[in-house]
Design an enzyme around this catalytic site. Structure first.
Site, PDB file in Angstrom:
ATOM      1  N   SER A 282     -39.492  -4.053 -27.783  1.00  0.00           N
ATOM      2  CA  SER A 282     -40.363  -5.163 -28.165  1.00  0.00           C
ATOM      3  C   SER A 282     -41.739  -5.073 -27.509  1.00  0.00           C
ATOM      4  O   SER A 282     -42.722  -5.502 -28.082  1.00  0.00           O
ATOM      5  CB  SER A 282     -39.709  -6.498 -27.819  1.00  0.00           C
ATOM      6  OG  SER A 282     -39.417  -6.553 -26.458  1.00  0.00           O
TER       7      SER A 282
ATOM      8  N   SER B 231       3.432  23.913   6.118  1.00  0.00           N
ATOM      9  CA  SER B 231       2.419  24.644   6.892  1.00  0.00           C
ATOM     10  C   SER B 231       1.226  25.054   6.041  1.00  0.00           C
ATOM     11  O   SER B 231       1.390  25.474   4.897  1.00  0.00           O
ATOM     12  CB  SER B 231       3.029  25.924   7.486  1.00  0.00           C
ATOM     13  OG  SER B 231       3.781  25.603   8.607  1.00  0.00           O
TER      14      SER B 231
ATOM     15  N   ASP C 233      -5.448  28.537  13.883  1.00  0.00           N
ATOM     16  CA  ASP C 233      -4.431  28.925  12.905  1.00  0.00           C
ATOM     17  C   ASP C 233      -4.923  28.723  11.462  1.00  0.00           C
ATOM     18  O   ASP C 233      -4.364  27.939  10.718  1.00  0.00           O
ATOM     19  CB  ASP C 233      -3.190  28.058  13.187  1.00  0.00           C
ATOM     20  CG  ASP C 233      -1.988  28.458  12.362  1.00  0.00           C
ATOM     21  OD1 ASP C 233      -2.030  29.529  11.720  1.00  0.00           O
ATOM     22  OD2 ASP C 233      -1.001  27.703  12.371  1.00  0.00           O
TER      23      ASP C 233
ATOM     24  N   SER D 226     -43.017  -2.171 -26.557  1.00  0.00           N
ATOM     25  CA  SER D 226     -43.562  -0.836 -26.747  1.00  0.00           C
ATOM     26  C   SER D 226     -44.519  -0.871 -27.910  1.00  0.00           C
ATOM     27  O   SER D 226     -44.122  -0.761 -29.057  1.00  0.00           O
ATOM     28  CB  SER D 226     -42.454   0.158 -27.045  1.00  0.00           C
ATOM     29  OG  SER D 226     -41.403  -0.021 -26.154  1.00  0.00           O
TER      30      SER D 226
ATOM     31  N   THR E 253     -37.867 -10.779 -28.605  1.00  0.00           N
ATOM     32  CA  THR E 253     -36.741 -10.002 -28.103  1.00  0.00           C
ATOM     33  C   THR E 253     -35.477 -10.819 -28.256  1.00  0.00           C
ATOM     34  O   THR E 253     -35.445 -11.989 -27.894  1.00  0.00           O
ATOM     35  CB  THR E 253     -36.917  -9.706 -26.600  1.00  0.00           C
ATOM     36  OG1 THR E 253     -38.236  -9.272 -26.375  1.00  0.00           O
ATOM     37  CG2 THR E 253     -35.940  -8.642 -26.150  1.00  0.00           C
TER      38      THR E 253
ATOM     39  N   HIS F 123      -0.599  31.523  10.442  1.00  0.00           N
ATOM     40  CA  HIS F 123       0.765  31.899  10.810  1.00  0.00           C
ATOM     41  C   HIS F 123       1.685  32.098   9.601  1.00  0.00           C
ATOM     42  O   HIS F 123       2.852  32.461   9.754  1.00  0.00           O
ATOM     43  CB  HIS F 123       1.362  30.900  11.825  1.00  0.00           C
ATOM     44  CG  HIS F 123       1.903  29.639  11.207  1.00  0.00           C
ATOM     45  ND1 HIS F 123       1.231  28.446  11.261  1.00  0.00           N
ATOM     46  CD2 HIS F 123       3.049  29.385  10.543  1.00  0.00           C
ATOM     47  CE1 HIS F 123       1.948  27.504  10.651  1.00  0.00           C
ATOM     48  NE2 HIS F 123       3.054  28.060  10.204  1.00  0.00           N
TER      49      HIS F 123
END
Ligand code: NAG
Ligand code: NAG
Ligand code: NAG
Ligand code: NAG
Ligand code: NAG
Length: 765
Positions: free
Chosen positions: A264, A692, A570, A266, A339, A519
């Site tokens: 609106s 593990s 480890d 623009s 708008t 391990h």
């Protein structure tokens, strides 16, 4: 006075003459000038025209941002002699709300380019930025500084953003904090936050904005990008592993995206073109996520200009590939003024109703809706959209409120508002936004910034790097698929050599690397003895190219000191021959000290490794999880790391482990280990042999971060290898703290001197 009256008469007369009897140019430019700035008019001096003031960077128009030419020929907000229109220097919200520390320099007001530094009182630890600069958009650089003391609370101190005040000083489970903004500021974001069991606050940190505070394109693209990324990537299905963009409409999990752009104000065709370009960019970005939504795209002023009708997708009248073409060829033509914001929500509601009718109630349940509106919020026709938005919520939530249903239906609706304009109606727009997770309200000055914003949104290759992203809510299906979606980074590792066979769990840390325990390997093992299994849709077993143990891992190095097997360092990285294909069920976990992890933790600016550690391992008792195998799937175990003052009592039981004759627990359990287990204050789960090498992790807002790795324990309480087993009084497990092996991880995963695999970005500090 006499002169000005005469002047307006003259102006009116001129208009009369010019337009042949019709008074068209009702307003005059008299007294509209501004010291230090300029103005533009949207429709010359015709009624309904808007006068927009512009100031140089770092300044804003004061006392008003815009003026409107009213029907009776006068400007709304008449110019005042004693408060003339001028450009005022940008101010930032008051940083002196900072608790448990000192702000310097102390000032009443802080202006653009003013710098502040923050320091905590002794005994408090600092998070966030220690130095902040007031930026031209009315915000402080960096992130909110927070000084907190370890209080043993479940959640971290959420701090007080500049200009705000907070009520609520308890950070335990279900405790609530409430924010409000001081004087002429308003709050954007979550005003209420609740501490959850997992140690996270609901919502996002709020911020206090002035009318002159704006978000930069970069901020918007980061915030909107991560919000939309999360909703898009959790939608990807296992079949989306290919980079090729197969057009595939899955019956379930349909995504409907509704885009509305306010044109609106623009006035020029050029601006409409910019809006079109921005939407095209957005749609292209979305399609790079391998989801194929249905789209509704409209432009609007007081009427609707429909570009793409979502129902055409259901009628197969339109293909996704042609949306961009439709957008490019679309022309608005003659435009009405005014708008009607309610009109777009009414339209979207109608579309939803028709979709629901077509697909049926059951399938509609699987539809997600994302509304993205670009507007300044000045609705002067059609009334407030609030009741319509309430009806949309009802339709999508199926009249269930959040609490009544799990998983919550709230994740099926997102309304994003891009408030764009020189004079934004925040009070009207903010209540319209809806949705879980990231920010939904953005404030920008001009539509032309949008394209750049969407351009910045991360593309697919980076999305693939969203470490640790997973599905958190209850999912149904076979246990393997469920496990893959909840823990997309988990891998099974088996080392088989000379009749020995060791089973471990690993974690994907990069498409080419799996991290596990050293391990799991024995001297003499070769890459061909290692079997890594991850089902990425391209075959389960992955060929191993190499494995690299931590150079300091020496299991027999402390036999003299009474430690038969010493597990410090480890860790081992297994390099795969080919990369695994990333999808919603196969994805790397986040590891310490990488930029991605900082992003996942929402640390902004130049973050440090220390900040990450403080955030993840902040309490003397930190709840962590790890996995155990169950058939070909995995289940989660919970344990509490005993840190700070709790550590000594935890590690002392290491001396009771078989093979240990040392008298100081610190000999087998160096500072590189985290300790879990025991009965107090919580009965932990213990690690079994097969666990593990698995990740010890913590979740943070849909992302998983690996903080440690399962190494060894004092007792074997597990029968037949695995499953959920609870601790006894003295059973303890020790996990390698990944923050202590970052150098090793960085040397391999961050190694830029090779081109076999893409590297992770590690933090400098
Ligand atoms: C013009 O109309 C507005 C409201 O529509 C009113 O506030 C204002 O006083 C009017 N001005 C004159 C000069 O009549
Ligand atoms: C803060 O900014 C104002 C306005 O630019 C300036 O006058 C003032 O000297 C600055 N204060 C400090 C401490 O730099
Ligand atoms: C992937 O697609 C194929 C055919 O296109 C289908 O047979 C298979 O079930 C799909 N897999 C999943 C997990 O959706
Ligand atoms: C898709 O939805 C239908 C109907 O609700 C349901 O029967 C089917 O199991 C769903 N399929 C998947 C893969 O979720
Ligand atoms: C939800 O409630 C409204 C009124 O409260 C009712 O009109 C509507 O039919 C209900 N919708 C569903 C899906 O039950």
């Amino acid at each position: 006075m006499g002169f000005s009256l005469l002047w307006s008469w003259l102006a009116a007369l001129l208009c009369l003459l010019f337009f042949g009897g019709e008074v068209q140019c009702d307003c005059t430019e008299e007294n509209m000038q501004m010291q230090g700035g300029t103005y533009t008019l949207t429709k010359q001096l015709v009624k309904g025209s808007m006068l927009i003031y512009n100031c140089p960077e770092g300044y804003y128009p004061y006392p008003v941002l815009t003026r409107l030419c009213q029907h009776n020929g006068s400007w709304r907000h008449a110019a005042r002699k004693f408060n003339p229109q001028r450009c005022k220097i940008v101010e930032c919200p008051d940083p002196n709300v900072f608790e448990n520390g000192e702000v310097s320099p102390p000032q009443d007001k802080y202006f653009v380019n003013n710098e502040t530094t923050y320091e905590c009182y002794s005994g408090y630890t600092m998070r966030g930025s220690t130095r902040r600069v007031c930026l031209p958009n009315g915000k402080w650089s960096g992130s909110t500084p927070i000084c907190s003391r370890d209080s043993g609370h479940t959640c971290a101190d959420p701090g007080v953003p500049a200009g705000a005040s907070r009520t609520g000083n308890l950070f335990g489970i279900d405790e609530k904090v409430k924010y409000s903004c001081n004087s002429n500021l308003f709050l954007v974001g979550s005003s209420d936050r609740v501490c959850l069991e997992n140690g996270q606050w609901t919502g996002k940190e709020p911020a206090c904005y002035y009318k002159h505070t704006y978000d930069t394109s970069l901020e918007v693209s980061e915030a909107f990008g991560s919000a939309i990324k999360e909703s898009l990537t959790t939608l990807q299905s296992l079949n989306d592993t290919q980079a090729g963009k197969t057009i595939r409409i899955s019956k379930n999990g349909t995504l409907n995206i509704y885009i509305a752009v306010d044109i609106s104000e623009s006035i020029e065709e050029e601006e409409v073109q910019k809006a079109k370009d921005a939407i095209i960019k957005l749609i292209k970005k979305i399609s790079s996520f391998n989801v194929d939504p249905n789209y509704e795209v409209v432009f609007f002023s007081s009427e609707l200009y429909e570009v793409v009708n979502i129902l055409d997708f259901f009628d197969k009248k339109v293909e996704r590939s042609t949306i961009i073409e439709k957008l490019e060829n679309f022309e608005v033509g003659e435009k009405n003024t005014g708008t009607d914001l309610n009109l777009i929500f009414m339209t979207f509601l109608e579309r939803m109703a028709v979709i629901k009718q077509r697909v049926g109630k059951e399938l509609f349940k699987e539809h997600r809706h994302v509304i993205i509106a670009f507007t300044d919020g000045a609705y002067n026709m059609g009334g407030s959209p609030d009741p319509t938005v309430a009806r949309i919520k009802n339709m999508v939530y199926m009249n269930h409120t959040a609490a009544e249903e799990t998983p919550s239906r709230e994740e099926y609706l997102d309304i994003y508002i891009f408030a764009i304009g020189k004079d934004i109606f925040d009070d009207d727009l903010q209540p319209l936004v809806t949705g879980l997770g990231g920010r939904h309200y953005f404030r920008m000055k001009e539509i032309r910034e949008l394209q750049e914003t969407f351009d910045e949104i991360i593309d697919e290759s980076e999305v693939q790097g969203l470490c640790g992203l997973h599905k958190e809510y209850e999912i149904v299906g076979n246990p393997q698929d469920v496990a893959r979606k909840k823990y997309p980074w988990w891998a099974s590792v088996t080392v088989q050599n000379e009749g020995r066979s060791k089973k471990c769990i690993g974690s994907l840390v990069n498409p080419y690397f799996v991290l596990t325990a050293a391990h799991c390997f024995t001297f003499g093992d070769l890459p061909e003895h290692v079997k890594v299994e991850i089902n990425d849709g391209q075959g389960i077993v992955k060929k191993v190219k190499n494995f690299i143990p931590h150079p300091k891992y020496k299991i027999h190095s402390k036999t003299e000191e009474g430690v038969a097997e010493f597990y410090d360092y480890d860790v081992v990285l297994i390099q795969l021959e080919d990369y695994v294909h990333i999808s919603s069920s196969v994805r790397p976990i986040c590891i310490p000290c990488t930029q991605e992890t900082s992003d996942a933790l929402k640390l902004v600016g130049e973050s440090t490794c220390k900040q990450q550690e403080e955030l993840l391992l902040k309490n003397d008792l930190e709840r962590l999880s790890f996995l155990t195998k169950r058939g070909s799937a995995v289940e989660e175990k919970d344990a509490h790391a005993k840190l700070g003052g709790n550590r000594q009592d935890c590690i002392k039981h290491a001396l009771e482990a078989p093979g240990i004759t040392a008298t100081d627990p610190k000999v087998p359990v160096t500072d590189n280990f985290l300790c879990t287990g025991g009965l107090t204050p919580y009965r932990d789960h213990v690690a079994c042999k097969g666990d593990s090498g698995g990740a010890v992790f913590k979740n943070y807002e849909h992302r998983t971060i690996q903080v440690a790795l399962v190494s060894w324990g004092t007792k074997d309480l597990c029968k037949s290898g695995g499953g959920i087993v609870e601790s006894d009084q003295t059973s303890r497990d020790f996990h390698i703290n990944l923050f202590r092996v970052v150098d090793f991880l960085k040397e391999i995963l961050g190694n830029d001197d090779q081109d076999e695999y893409s590297t992770l970005e590690f933090l400098k500090n």
